[in-house]
Write a protein that holds these residues in place. Sequence first.
Motif, PDB file in Angstrom:
ATOM      1  N   VAL A 114      -6.504 -13.313 -17.484  1.00 45.90           N
ATOM      2  CA  VAL A 114      -7.419 -12.688 -17.049  1.00 45.90           C
ATOM      3  C   VAL A 114      -6.545 -11.215 -16.486  1.00 45.90           C
ATOM      4  N   PHE A 115      -7.015 -10.189 -17.263  1.00 45.44           N
ATOM      5  CA  PHE A 115      -6.115  -9.040 -16.786  1.00 45.44           C
ATOM      6  C   PHE A 115      -7.030  -7.893 -15.943  1.00 45.44           C
ATOM      7  N   ASP A 116      -6.410  -7.655 -14.549  1.00 41.46           N
ATOM      8  CA  ASP A 116      -6.924  -6.890 -13.708  1.00 41.46           C
ATOM      9  C   ASP A 116      -6.145  -5.552 -13.742  1.00 41.46           C
ATOM     10  N   VAL A 117      -6.315  -4.694 -14.624  1.00 39.46           N
ATOM     11  CA  VAL A 117      -5.380  -3.496 -15.031  1.00 39.46           C
ATOM     12  C   VAL A 117      -5.510  -2.779 -13.587  1.00 39.46           C
ATOM     13  N   GLU A 118      -6.593  -2.528 -13.002  1.00 38.96           N
ATOM     14  CA  GLU A 118      -6.585  -1.703 -11.575  1.00 38.96           C
ATOM     15  C   GLU A 118      -5.732  -2.173 -10.453  1.00 38.96           C
ATOM     16  N   GLY A 119      -5.793  -3.471 -10.496  1.00 40.40           N
ATOM     17  CA  GLY A 119      -5.097  -4.407  -9.059  1.00 40.40           C
ATOM     18  C   GLY A 119      -3.625  -4.726  -9.779  1.00 40.40           C
ATOM     19  N   THR A 120      -3.374  -4.521 -11.078  1.00 38.35           N
ATOM     20  CA  THR A 120      -2.094  -4.854 -11.491  1.00 38.35           C
ATOM     21  C   THR A 120      -1.792  -6.360 -11.194  1.00 38.35           C
ATOM     22  N   VAL A 121      -2.674  -7.262 -11.690  1.00 42.14           N
ATOM     23  CA  VAL A 121      -2.651  -8.732 -11.707  1.00 42.14           C
ATOM     24  C   VAL A 121      -2.988  -9.406 -12.759  1.00 42.14           C
ATOM     25  N   TRP A 173       0.551 -13.415 -12.036  1.00 42.00           N
ATOM     26  CA  TRP A 173       1.697 -12.214 -11.747  1.00 42.00           C
ATOM     27  C   TRP A 173       1.024 -11.134 -11.052  1.00 42.00           C
ATOM     28  N   THR A 174       1.689 -10.665 -10.075  1.00 46.60           N
ATOM     29  CA  THR A 174       1.178  -9.516  -9.124  1.00 46.60           C
ATOM     30  C   THR A 174       2.353  -8.519  -9.131  1.00 46.60           C
ATOM     31  N   MET A 175       2.170  -7.219  -9.450  1.00 42.97           N
ATOM     32  CA  MET A 175       2.833  -6.125  -9.539  1.00 42.97           C
ATOM     33  C   MET A 175       2.263  -5.354  -8.513  1.00 42.97           C
ATOM     34  N   THR A 176       3.018  -4.968  -7.397  1.00 41.85           N
ATOM     35  CA  THR A 176       2.757  -4.028  -6.325  1.00 41.85           C
ATOM     36  C   THR A 176       3.957  -2.908  -5.920  1.00 41.85           C
ATOM     37  N   ALA A 177       3.413  -1.813  -5.655  1.00 39.51           N
ATOM     38  CA  ALA A 177       4.400  -0.679  -5.445  1.00 39.51           C
ATOM     39  C   ALA A 177       5.172  -1.240  -3.954  1.00 39.51           C
TER      40      ALA A 177
END
Length: 166
Positions: A69-76, A93-97
């Motif tokens: 499940v791709f959450d493009v806005e949340g980069t998850v 997988w969670t990508m955060t600045a």
Amino acid sequence: MRNVELRALVPGQSPGTVFDAVRRWERYPELAPHVNSTTVHSTLPATVGSSSWELHFRSGLLRWTEEDVFDVEGTVIRFEQTEGDFDTFSGSWTMTAQGDDVRVAFDADFDFGIPSLEGILDPIAERVIKETVAWAVTGLFPGAEIYGAAAPAPAAAAEPTVPLRS
């Protein structure tokens, strides 16, 4: 149930760039020596995708198919096994600045459903999963730093060096 966590810091990238690279499961066999094969059945632009995986595990292959499940806005990216060798396998997988960099958090839970063998199988599976994630991230982003316990040591040319930070 066993939990696997791995953290990485990818310098000088945006969360969206890292998200776009991490979700390219078809590249993982070239990035991580434990990955025998991946098949992407569906992916973005659909918000729900599917992929099949084969990892070298002990003297055979560990196989599963997962819903992604791709959450493009949340980069998850969230995943859950739909069929395969695990009794249960799911994670994210969670990508955060983090300033000018990106913090990557990989979290997964798995259970083979064989209590009598969990002391043998679980530590091996945890190591294989951690090493696969570490090799993939450092293969996609050579300047990435991996944080956490046991990650791969440099061995062959196909296996990149993974710097560890506690």
